[in-house]
Write a protein that holds these residues in place. Structure first.
Motif, mmCIF file in Angstrom:
data_model
loop_
_atom_site.group_PDB
_atom_site.id
_atom_site.type_symbol
_atom_site.label_atom_id
_atom_site.label_comp_id
_atom_site.label_asym_id
_atom_site.label_seq_id
_atom_site.Cartn_x
_atom_site.Cartn_y
_atom_site.Cartn_z
ATOM 1 N N ASN A 119 0.808 -1.221 0.000
ATOM 2 C CA ASN A 119 0.000 0.000 0.000
ATOM 3 C C ASN A 119 0.843 1.273 0.000
ATOM 4 O OD1 ASN A 119 -2.429 -1.477 0.036
ATOM 5 N ND2 ASN A 119 -2.197 -1.760 2.236
ATOM 6 N N LEU A 120 2.038 1.191 -0.520
ATOM 7 C CA LEU A 120 2.918 2.343 -0.590
ATOM 8 C C LEU A 120 2.951 2.852 -2.025
ATOM 9 C CD1 LEU A 120 5.284 4.043 0.786
ATOM 10 C CD2 LEU A 120 6.755 2.449 -0.429
ATOM 11 N N ALA A 121 2.877 4.137 -2.171
ATOM 12 C CA ALA A 121 2.984 4.738 -3.499
ATOM 13 C C ALA A 121 4.181 5.684 -3.485
ATOM 14 C CB ALA A 121 1.702 5.485 -3.851
ATOM 15 N N ALA A 122 5.319 5.183 -3.905
ATOM 16 C CA ALA A 122 6.518 6.018 -3.976
ATOM 17 C C ALA A 122 6.363 6.985 -5.149
ATOM 18 C CB ALA A 122 7.753 5.156 -4.145
ATOM 19 N N LEU A 123 6.783 8.208 -4.941
ATOM 20 C CA LEU A 123 6.621 9.224 -5.978
ATOM 21 C C LEU A 123 7.667 9.117 -7.077
ATOM 22 C CD1 LEU A 123 5.707 12.268 -3.721
ATOM 23 C CD2 LEU A 123 4.178 10.777 -5.022
ATOM 24 N N THR A 124 8.843 8.565 -6.733
ATOM 25 C CA THR A 124 9.903 8.429 -7.734
ATOM 26 C C THR A 124 10.594 7.083 -7.548
ATOM 27 O OG1 THR A 124 11.648 9.375 -6.347
ATOM 28 C CG2 THR A 124 10.341 10.927 -7.675
ATOM 29 N N VAL A 125 11.338 6.681 -8.559
ATOM 30 C CA VAL A 125 12.112 5.445 -8.469
ATOM 31 C C VAL A 125 13.184 5.600 -7.392
ATOM 32 C CG1 VAL A 125 13.702 3.922 -9.708
ATOM 33 C CG2 VAL A 125 11.645 4.764 -10.845
ATOM 34 N N ASP A 126 13.769 6.784 -7.296
ATOM 35 C CA ASP A 126 14.781 7.031 -6.264
ATOM 36 C C ASP A 126 14.200 6.885 -4.863
ATOM 37 O OD1 ASP A 126 16.756 7.486 -8.149
ATOM 38 O OD2 ASP A 126 16.468 9.672 -8.140
ATOM 39 N N LEU A 186 13.629 3.469 0.086
ATOM 40 C CA LEU A 186 12.805 2.658 0.997
ATOM 41 C C LEU A 186 13.263 1.202 1.019
ATOM 42 C CD1 LEU A 186 9.324 4.144 0.129
ATOM 43 C CD2 LEU A 186 10.446 4.230 2.369
ATOM 44 N N ILE A 187 13.551 0.648 -0.138
ATOM 45 C CA ILE A 187 13.993 -0.755 -0.209
ATOM 46 C C ILE A 187 15.326 -0.922 0.507
ATOM 47 C CG2 ILE A 187 14.784 -2.581 -1.771
ATOM 48 C CD1 ILE A 187 12.606 -1.539 -3.748
ATOM 49 N N ARG A 188 16.252 -0.010 0.260
ATOM 50 C CA ARG A 188 17.554 -0.081 0.940
ATOM 51 C C ARG A 188 17.379 0.018 2.448
ATOM 52 N NH1 ARG A 188 22.153 0.308 -2.100
ATOM 53 N NH2 ARG A 188 21.856 0.834 -4.288
ATOM 54 N N ASN A 189 16.469 0.875 2.883
ATOM 55 C CA ASN A 189 16.190 1.026 4.314
ATOM 56 C C ASN A 189 15.659 -0.270 4.904
ATOM 57 O OD1 ASN A 189 13.911 1.674 6.436
ATOM 58 N ND2 ASN A 189 15.514 3.250 6.635
#
Length: 111
Positions: free
Chosen positions: A68-75, A80-83
């Motif tokens: 349910n997350l909508a990241a605004l950019t690929v960066d 978030l994934i790295r975190n």
């Protein structure tokens, strides 16, 4: 092989490496390099066996944490994934669980 050689020198112990069947992992050149290292045992996963790959559990866990997350950019998504992956690094019991789900053990195969 440089990374594996360095790990062996630092650990001063035999290494068991579990690999998928990527063409470079099963090439004739790689087989020669493995044969030259008596301290290295390589175990190949079956051609398609996500149930034997602990990394599948890691990615599943990370994906669930991003539901349910909508990241605004690929960066932003990358951050978030790295975190999420960094957090897992400090939770060895969870990482051990991913290995346990596969039914694999850390015991070396007998010769």
């Amino acid at each position: 092989m440089g990374l594996i050689d360095a790990a062996h020198q630092q650990l001063r112990a035999p290494i068991i490496l579990v690999w998928d069947r990527l063409n470079t992992h099963v090439s004739a050149t790689m087989k020669q390099m493995i044969a030259a290292r008596v301290w290295l045992t390589v175990v190949l996963l079956p051609a398609y066996a996500p149930d034997l790959n602990p990394v599948e559990g890691v990615w599943s866990h990370v994906k669930r944490s991003l539901a349910n997350l909508a990241a605004l950019t690929v960066d932003a998504l990358e951050t978030l994934i790295r975190n999420r992956l960094k957090r897992l690094q400090y939770r060895p019991a969870v990482l051990d669980g991913f290995v346990a789900e596969t039914g694999l053990t850390f015991n070396p195969p007998s010769p």
